[in-house]
Design an enzyme around this catalytic site. Structure first.
Site, mmCIF file in Angstrom:
data_model
loop_
_atom_site.group_PDB
_atom_site.id
_atom_site.type_symbol
_atom_site.label_atom_id
_atom_site.label_comp_id
_atom_site.label_asym_id
_atom_site.label_seq_id
_atom_site.Cartn_x
_atom_site.Cartn_y
_atom_site.Cartn_z
ATOM 1 N N CYS A 9 1.320 -1.502 0.100
ATOM 2 C CA CYS A 9 -0.190 -0.425 0.072
ATOM 3 C C CYS A 9 1.306 1.346 0.247
ATOM 4 O O CYS A 9 1.775 1.186 -0.236
ATOM 5 C CB CYS A 9 -1.184 -0.094 0.917
ATOM 6 S SG CYS A 9 -0.259 0.178 2.887
ATOM 7 N N ASN A 12 2.009 1.624 3.994
ATOM 8 C CA ASN A 12 2.398 0.074 4.782
ATOM 9 C C ASN A 12 1.960 0.681 6.569
ATOM 10 O O ASN A 12 3.165 -0.442 7.166
ATOM 11 C CB ASN A 12 4.311 -0.698 4.792
ATOM 12 C CG ASN A 12 4.452 -1.878 5.207
ATOM 13 O OD1 ASN A 12 5.004 -1.894 5.668
ATOM 14 N ND2 ASN A 12 3.321 -2.522 5.083
ATOM 15 N N CYS A 14 -1.780 0.819 7.099
ATOM 16 C CA CYS A 14 -2.266 0.336 7.500
ATOM 17 C C CYS A 14 -2.958 -0.625 6.571
ATOM 18 O O CYS A 14 -3.383 -1.763 7.395
ATOM 19 C CB CYS A 14 -3.778 1.760 7.057
ATOM 20 S SG CYS A 14 -3.504 2.530 7.664
ATOM 21 N N ARG A 15 -3.207 -0.842 5.587
ATOM 22 C CA ARG A 15 -3.781 -1.443 4.555
ATOM 23 C C ARG A 15 -3.332 -3.283 4.745
ATOM 24 O O ARG A 15 -3.459 -4.118 4.387
ATOM 25 C CB ARG A 15 -4.493 -0.557 3.030
ATOM 26 C CG ARG A 15 -5.746 -0.234 3.105
ATOM 27 C CD ARG A 15 -5.556 0.606 2.055
ATOM 28 N NE ARG A 15 -4.934 1.621 1.869
ATOM 29 C CZ ARG A 15 -4.679 2.430 0.993
ATOM 30 N NH1 ARG A 15 -5.059 2.151 -0.162
ATOM 31 N NH2 ARG A 15 -3.898 3.669 0.447
ATOM 32 N N SER A 16 -1.397 -2.563 4.095
ATOM 33 C CA SER A 16 -1.187 -3.481 3.400
ATOM 34 C C SER A 16 -0.625 -4.401 5.076
ATOM 35 O O SER A 16 -0.300 -5.843 4.482
ATOM 36 C CB SER A 16 0.567 -3.097 2.740
ATOM 37 O OG SER A 16 1.163 -2.416 3.544
ATOM 38 N N ASP A 127 -8.981 3.960 1.300
ATOM 39 C CA ASP A 127 -7.287 4.006 1.851
ATOM 40 C C ASP A 127 -8.323 4.921 3.824
ATOM 41 O O ASP A 127 -8.341 5.741 3.571
ATOM 42 C CB ASP A 127 -6.102 5.106 2.134
ATOM 43 C CG ASP A 127 -5.290 5.579 2.994
ATOM 44 O OD1 ASP A 127 -5.548 4.765 3.853
ATOM 45 O OD2 ASP A 127 -5.039 6.251 2.743
#
Length: 163
Positions: A9, A12, A14-16, A127
């Site tokens: 993401c 690095n 939150c999402r990933s 996001d």
């Protein structure tokens, strides 16, 4: 031979890392932890060395996922050791494909939600960073849904590989 998957993401945090934790759990549940390595990175280095966002950590822990994480930036040299690079949105997909030095490397980059048949045409994981906690819960739901199809695709790729 180990099959290597990296989720990417922006920062690095939150999402990933969320996708990394969820997919690592799915891999372990499937008994494939000796054959599949899972990690994550960001397209930018703003948060290198930092832990995941506290909201990411809270959501992961509340759903019994590992939350141990340190942010890092994706390096183009990693393509040679990775089998699959999973982008969390179309911006990451484009950035990663620009970093790819060969067509083979570019073919390794896929959108996470492309593994979720229910996603339809909207393949971006939004996001949650600038929003509220409910965005992190929504992100987790999308990641969990796509992880089922991703695991099936990785299992298919593992067939015929040496254990």
């Amino acid at each position: 031979m180990t099959y290597r998957v990296c989720f990417v993401c922006t920062g690095n945090i939150c999402r990933s890392p969320m996708a990394e934790s969820v997919f690592r759990a799915r891999v372990a549940e499937a008994g494939l932890e000796d054959r599949v390595a899972v990690d994550s990175a960001g397209t930018g280095g703003w948060h290198e060395g930092e832990p995941a966002d506290p909201r990411t950590i809270a959501v992961l822990e509340e759903h019994a996922y590992d939350s141990d994480h340190v942010a890092r930036r994706f390096q183009p040299s990693w393509f040679s050791r990775l089998d699959l690079v999973i982008a969390l949105d179309s911006g990451h997909l484009k950035a990663l494909r620009r970093l790819a030095q060969t067509e083979e490397d570019a073919r390794k980059v896929r959108l996470l939600r492309s593994y979720d048949p229910a996603a339809g045409d909207d393949l971006d994981v939004p996001d949650p960073y600038y929003g509220h906690r409910d965005g992190f819960e929504e992100c987790l739901g999308m990641v969990e849904a796509a992880s089922v199809g991703l695991l099936a695709a990785v299992r298919e790729r593992l067939e015929g590989r040496a254990a």
